[in-house]
Motif scaffolding. Structure first.
Motif, PDB file in Angstrom:
ATOM      1  N   LEU A   1       0.915  -1.041  -0.146  1.00 38.18           N
ATOM      2  CA  LEU A   1      -0.132  -0.023  -0.012  1.00 38.18           C
ATOM      3  C   LEU A   1       0.903   1.145  -0.140  1.00 38.18           C
ATOM      4  O   LEU A   1       1.624   1.371   1.055  1.00 38.18           O
ATOM      5  CB  LEU A   1      -0.856   0.135   1.545  1.00 38.18           C
ATOM      6  N   SER A   2       0.782   2.027  -1.082  1.00 38.73           N
ATOM      7  CA  SER A   2       1.695   3.144  -1.286  1.00 38.73           C
ATOM      8  C   SER A   2       0.879   4.430  -0.739  1.00 38.73           C
ATOM      9  O   SER A   2      -0.256   4.793  -1.279  1.00 38.73           O
ATOM     10  CB  SER A   2       2.138   3.411  -2.589  1.00 38.73           C
TER      11      SER A   2
ATOM     12  N   ALA B   1       8.214   9.528   6.863  1.00 40.38           N
ATOM     13  CA  ALA B   1       8.401   8.400   7.572  1.00 40.38           C
ATOM     14  C   ALA B   1       9.844   7.838   7.370  1.00 40.38           C
ATOM     15  O   ALA B   1      10.425   8.120   6.573  1.00 40.38           O
ATOM     16  CB  ALA B   1       7.431   7.344   7.210  1.00 40.38           C
ATOM     17  N   ASN B   2      10.170   6.779   8.084  1.00 43.38           N
ATOM     18  CA  ASN B   2      11.327   5.999   7.937  1.00 43.38           C
ATOM     19  C   ASN B   2      11.140   4.721   7.893  1.00 43.38           C
ATOM     20  O   ASN B   2      10.278   4.052   8.280  1.00 43.38           O
ATOM     21  CB  ASN B   2      12.210   6.350   9.475  1.00 43.38           C
ATOM     22  N   ILE B   3      12.078   4.077   7.159  1.00 44.69           N
ATOM     23  CA  ILE B   3      12.011   2.569   7.119  1.00 44.69           C
ATOM     24  C   ILE B   3      11.885   1.724   8.575  1.00 44.69           C
ATOM     25  O   ILE B   3      12.788   2.077   9.349  1.00 44.69           O
ATOM     26  CB  ILE B   3      13.040   1.823   6.227  1.00 44.69           C
ATOM     27  N   GLY B   4      10.680   1.056   8.639  1.00 48.72           N
ATOM     28  CA  GLY B   4      10.541   0.472  10.022  1.00 48.72           C
ATOM     29  C   GLY B   4       9.804   0.932  10.976  1.00 48.72           C
ATOM     30  O   GLY B   4       9.456   0.369  11.954  1.00 48.72           O
ATOM     31  N   ASP B   5       9.445   2.308  10.472  1.00 50.62           N
ATOM     32  CA  ASP B   5       8.186   2.852  11.681  1.00 50.62           C
ATOM     33  C   ASP B   5       7.197   2.133  11.622  1.00 50.62           C
ATOM     34  O   ASP B   5       6.721   1.300  10.610  1.00 50.62           O
ATOM     35  CB  ASP B   5       8.103   4.176  10.843  1.00 50.62           C
TER      36      ASP B   5
ATOM     37  N   CYS C   1      -1.938  -1.267  12.773  1.00 56.84           N
ATOM     38  CA  CYS C   1      -0.611  -0.893  12.945  1.00 56.84           C
ATOM     39  C   CYS C   1       0.357  -1.744  11.583  1.00 56.84           C
ATOM     40  O   CYS C   1       0.197  -3.079  11.714  1.00 56.84           O
ATOM     41  CB  CYS C   1       0.044  -1.475  14.273  1.00 56.84           C
ATOM     42  N   LEU C   2       0.933  -0.988  10.978  1.00 51.68           N
ATOM     43  CA  LEU C   2       1.517  -1.341   9.883  1.00 51.68           C
ATOM     44  C   LEU C   2       3.069  -0.885   9.802  1.00 51.68           C
ATOM     45  O   LEU C   2       3.327   0.279  10.405  1.00 51.68           O
ATOM     46  CB  LEU C   2       0.864  -1.092   8.387  1.00 51.68           C
ATOM     47  N   THR C   3       4.036  -1.654   9.137  1.00 50.29           N
ATOM     48  CA  THR C   3       5.289  -1.182   9.174  1.00 50.29           C
ATOM     49  C   THR C   3       5.715  -0.565   7.820  1.00 50.29           C
ATOM     50  O   THR C   3       5.345  -1.102   6.880  1.00 50.29           O
ATOM     51  CB  THR C   3       6.260  -2.605   9.387  1.00 50.29           C
ATOM     52  N   VAL C   4       6.524   0.472   7.852  1.00 46.94           N
ATOM     53  CA  VAL C   4       6.885   1.164   6.572  1.00 46.94           C
ATOM     54  C   VAL C   4       7.966   0.236   6.137  1.00 46.94           C
ATOM     55  O   VAL C   4       9.222   0.082   6.587  1.00 46.94           O
ATOM     56  CB  VAL C   4       7.468   2.559   7.194  1.00 46.94           C
ATOM     57  N   VAL C   5       7.786  -0.058   5.015  1.00 44.72           N
ATOM     58  CA  VAL C   5       8.713  -0.833   4.137  1.00 44.72           C
ATOM     59  C   VAL C   5       9.462   0.042   2.990  1.00 44.72           C
ATOM     60  O   VAL C   5      10.479  -0.566   2.517  1.00 44.72           O
ATOM     61  CB  VAL C   5       8.186  -2.218   3.441  1.00 44.72           C
ATOM     62  N   LYS C   6       9.117   1.224   2.752  1.00 48.87           N
ATOM     63  CA  LYS C   6       9.626   1.800   1.644  1.00 48.87           C
ATOM     64  C   LYS C   6       9.382   3.194   1.980  1.00 48.87           C
ATOM     65  O   LYS C   6       8.253   3.672   2.211  1.00 48.87           O
ATOM     66  CB  LYS C   6       9.131   1.434   0.285  1.00 48.87           C
TER      67      LYS C   6
ATOM     68  N   ASP D   1       7.251  11.371  -1.701  1.00 48.71           N
ATOM     69  CA  ASP D   1       6.014  12.218  -1.304  1.00 48.71           C
ATOM     70  C   ASP D   1       5.256  11.063  -0.372  1.00 48.71           C
ATOM     71  O   ASP D   1       3.777  11.367  -0.225  1.00 48.71           O
ATOM     72  CB  ASP D   1       5.251  12.459  -2.652  1.00 48.71           C
ATOM     73  N   GLY D   2       5.785  10.389   0.257  1.00 49.77           N
ATOM     74  CA  GLY D   2       5.078   9.503   1.545  1.00 49.77           C
ATOM     75  C   GLY D   2       5.852   8.368   1.636  1.00 49.77           C
ATOM     76  O   GLY D   2       7.214   8.242   1.706  1.00 49.77           O
ATOM     77  N   PHE D   3       5.139   7.123   1.610  1.00 49.87           N
ATOM     78  CA  PHE D   3       5.810   5.895   2.067  1.00 49.87           C
ATOM     79  C   PHE D   3       4.687   4.917   1.847  1.00 49.87           C
ATOM     80  O   PHE D   3       3.759   4.768   1.167  1.00 49.87           O
ATOM     81  CB  PHE D   3       5.981   5.835   3.737  1.00 49.87           C
TER      82      PHE D   3
END
Length: 204
Positions: free
Chosen positions: A20-21, A28-32, A40-45, A49-51
């Motif tokens: 989901l982009s 955000a940062n990777i792993g946030d 609750c989801l983890t940022v993978v990229k 303009d976002g994550f």
């Protein structure tokens, strides 16, 4: 951990497979850990303009996934020392509820939501509940539904303004109610005879 206070209504760029982009002002940062519509989801990229976050097949099965197409509520996880508002939210969705009615009272809106009966014990009158990531107070609880009252500001600033009768929403019930119910339900039922009570007293 989250508070249930929405930090931004972000736009969905794409949802392909498990990724989901999201276009957002939040950097955000990777792993946030970020709550997206309360999950609750983890940022993978990280994009300019976002994550992007990843939703497992289990998450897609349990969430009101149709609400991840245009706009979503986002809330980054709390940092140590942040001001605590709202209530304690884990980002673990318990069930999906269905909006049965939205009643405009002029200076507020009553929202009636139906859920599976087995979740009603975890929904407490005047207690807290999270609907698509929004921390709200429960007013009334019935056999298989509950009523919320939402002020115009919340209606305007969240995706509640888009919800209609029949809309499905992610629900996280009160964490403390769940824990207390779990402890009570898993306690062994034991009773002591008077002889056993006397023996315990005599040992001191």
């Amino acid at each position: 951990m989250f508070t249930g206070l929405i930090r931004e209504v972000a736009s969905v760029k794409s949802f392909v497979g498990a990724t989901l982009s999201i276009k957002s002002k939040y950097k955000a940062n990777i792993g946030d850990s970020i709550a997206v519509n309360g999950a609750c989801l983890t940022v993978v990229k990280v994009n300019t303009d976002g994550f992007a976050v990843e939703l497992s097949p289990e998450s897609q099965k349990l969430l009101a996934i149709e609400n991840y197409k245009t706009q979503v509520h986002i809330e980054p996880a709390m940092k140590m020392g942040d001001r605590f508002e709202g209530h304690i939210v884990q980002g673990h969705i318990d069930t999906i509820g269905t909006i049965k009615e939205i009643k405009n009272n002029g200076n507020s809106y009553d929202v009636f939501i139906e859920v599976d009966k087995k979740y009603i014990p975890f929904i407490v009158p005047k207690g807290s509940i999270t609907i698509d990531g929004v921390s709200l107070t429960v007013n009334d609880v019935n056999e298989n539904s509950f009523r919320l009252t939402i002020i115009p500001h919340t209606m305007k600033e969240t995706l509640f303004k888009n919800y209609r009768k029949g809309s499905r929403v992610n629900i996280e019930t009160d964490m403390f109610a769940r824990y207390v119910a779990h402890i009570i339900n898993h306690q062994k039922s034991t009773s002591l005879s008077w002889n056993e009570v006397d023996a315990i007293q005599a040992s001191f």
